[in-house]
Design an enzyme around this catalytic site. Structure first.
Site, PDB file in Angstrom:
ATOM      1  N   ASP A  80       0.930  -1.294   0.017  1.00 33.07           N
ATOM      2  CA  ASP A  80       0.081  -0.123  -0.173  1.00 33.07           C
ATOM      3  C   ASP A  80       0.946   1.352  -0.135  1.00 33.07           C
ATOM      4  O   ASP A  80       2.122   1.144   0.383  1.00 33.07           O
ATOM      5  CB  ASP A  80      -0.795  -0.057   1.105  1.00 33.07           C
ATOM      6  CG  ASP A  80      -0.376  -0.369   2.431  1.00 33.07           C
ATOM      7  OD1 ASP A  80       0.740  -0.350   2.540  1.00 33.07           O
ATOM      8  OD2 ASP A  80      -1.117  -1.075   3.358  1.00 33.07           O
ATOM      9  N   ASN A 151      -7.838  -2.723  13.764  1.00 34.81           N
ATOM     10  CA  ASN A 151      -9.335  -3.028  13.460  1.00 34.81           C
ATOM     11  C   ASN A 151      -9.166  -4.276  12.393  1.00 34.81           C
ATOM     12  O   ASN A 151     -10.199  -4.461  12.008  1.00 34.81           O
ATOM     13  CB  ASN A 151      -9.804  -1.704  12.696  1.00 34.81           C
ATOM     14  CG  ASN A 151      -9.010  -1.781  11.344  1.00 34.81           C
ATOM     15  OD1 ASN A 151      -7.974  -2.250  11.135  1.00 34.81           O
ATOM     16  ND2 ASN A 151      -9.607  -0.186  10.717  1.00 34.81           N
ATOM     17  N   HIS A 153      -7.470  -5.066   9.746  1.00 32.99           N
ATOM     18  CA  HIS A 153      -7.208  -4.735   8.484  1.00 32.99           C
ATOM     19  C   HIS A 153      -5.931  -5.521   7.874  1.00 32.99           C
ATOM     20  O   HIS A 153      -5.005  -5.583   8.535  1.00 32.99           O
ATOM     21  CB  HIS A 153      -7.205  -3.113   8.034  1.00 32.99           C
ATOM     22  CG  HIS A 153      -6.070  -2.482   8.345  1.00 32.99           C
ATOM     23  ND1 HIS A 153      -5.937  -1.180   8.216  1.00 32.99           N
ATOM     24  CD2 HIS A 153      -4.699  -2.939   8.909  1.00 32.99           C
ATOM     25  CE1 HIS A 153      -4.836  -0.498   8.659  1.00 32.99           C
ATOM     26  NE2 HIS A 153      -4.220  -1.576   9.071  1.00 32.99           N
ATOM     27  N   GLU A 158      -9.775  -2.454   4.567  1.00 32.59           N
ATOM     28  CA  GLU A 158     -10.540  -1.909   5.998  1.00 32.59           C
ATOM     29  C   GLU A 158     -12.017  -2.684   6.211  1.00 32.59           C
ATOM     30  O   GLU A 158     -12.287  -3.335   5.270  1.00 32.59           O
ATOM     31  CB  GLU A 158     -11.122  -0.514   6.039  1.00 32.59           C
ATOM     32  CG  GLU A 158      -9.814   0.431   5.793  1.00 32.59           C
ATOM     33  CD  GLU A 158      -8.744   0.509   6.993  1.00 32.59           C
ATOM     34  OE1 GLU A 158      -8.799  -0.346   7.814  1.00 32.59           O
ATOM     35  OE2 GLU A 158      -7.932   1.616   6.943  1.00 32.59           O
TER      36      GLU A 158
HETATM   37  P1  PGA Z   1       2.029  -1.411  12.356  1.00 31.23           P
HETATM   38  O1  PGA Z   1       0.657  -1.569  11.006  1.00 31.23           O
HETATM   39  O2  PGA Z   1       2.819  -2.294  11.776  1.00 31.23           O
HETATM   40  O3  PGA Z   1       2.598  -0.123  12.135  1.00 31.23           O
HETATM   41  O4  PGA Z   1       1.394  -1.762  13.640  1.00 31.23           O
HETATM   42  C1  PGA Z   1       0.292  -2.778  10.675  1.00 31.23           C
HETATM   43  C2  PGA Z   1      -0.938  -2.705  10.009  1.00 31.23           C
HETATM   44  O5  PGA Z   1      -1.698  -1.542  10.239  1.00 31.23           O
HETATM   45  O6  PGA Z   1      -1.172  -3.450   8.957  1.00 31.23           O
END
Ligand code: PGA
Length: 264
Positions: A80, A151, A153, A158
């Protein structure tokens, strides 16, 4: 690979729980290095950003610098990128990848792909479709690395109210960011949620789930609830990581004790 404290087969894939994050990063780096070596150096990898894989990239760079692991013939596709964002913005995932990995290994720049946060609105759809075509031309993803959001995702896919079969087959596309994602990203944007871009481009669930192997990492107590829902809850569009149930035989979870604390 460094031995996990516990391993088990779950509905969402093979689960390795480590007492501490450091051996987890080593084990994850080993799996990626093995994927590259098994393919005689010609692997196609799906990579992730965020706080989770930073230490892993440091170890992969060490595999290159001290262990002779070459990325000359490896192709990478990042999950992403914020939209819109300049590749020179300190918060762009292009810059993150350059700083944490690409500048430390021998990957040719035209093999290290990140969705482009500068394409015009009118070209976003074509760019996202083309990104998927590039992956196909490179033989498909041998390994997709994932983190998990609080959450649930994966990438910026999402939570939604779509029927699960639709939500698990979404194409690469532009997505509005979920409020939880924006709140978590605010720390990178001077603590100000208003500065977090409203959108991101994300590899779709269809492409993620099509990878030949999936390695998902989670550390720390803030991920415990999402991990438990994804592994032990039902398959639900409200928890996109639960779609990993549908491809469980090719999924490996590596998590630390803190991220495992809500598992029953
Ligand atoms: P993080 O994000 O590694 O910064 O915790 C993971 C994600 O949101 O997929």
């Amino acid at each position: 690979m460094p031995a996990p404290a516990q391993s088990s087969t779950t509905a969402a894939g093979q689960l390795f729980i480590f007492d501490h994050p450091e051996p987890l990063w080593e084990a994850a780096a080993d799996q990626i290095a093995q994927t590259i070596r098994r393919q005689q150096g010609r692997a196609t990898l799906g990579l992730a950003t965020g706080s989770t894989p930073r230490a892993l990239y440091r170890i992969l760079a060490r595999h290159h610098q001290e262990g002779g692991l070459s990325f000359q013939n490896v192709s990478t596709y990042n999950l992403d990128e914020y939209y819109p964002i300049s590749p020179l913005d300190p918060n762009s995932y292009r810059l993150y990848m350059h700083q944490h990995l690409f500048s430390k290994i021998d990957i040719p720049p035209n093999r290290a792909h990140v969705l482009d946060g500068t394409v015009p609105e009118s070209a976003v759809e074509a760019h996202c479709a083309e990104f998927e075509r590039w992956i196909e031309h490179d033989g498909g993803l041998d390994l997709q690395l994932l983190g998990i959001g609080r959450n649930g995702h994966i990438g910026f896919n999402e939570p939604s109210n779509l029927p699960p079969d639709q939500a698990a087959a979404l194409p690469t596309r532009k997505m509005p960011l979920h409020p939880v994602t924006r709140a978590d990203a605010a720390r990178d944007f001077g603590g100000n949620e208003a500065h977090v871009p409203a959108f991101a481009l994300t590899l779709g669930t269809r492409a993620i789930l099509s990878a030949r192997a999936i390695l998902i990492l989670a550390t720390g107590p803030s991920k415990a609830e999402a991990v438990a829902k994804a592994i032990q809850g039902p398959v639900s569009s409200q928890v996109p990581a639960s779609f990993l149930h549908t491809v469980a035989p090719k999924v490996t979870w590596m998590i630390d004790r803190a991220a495992a604390q809500a598992l029953r």
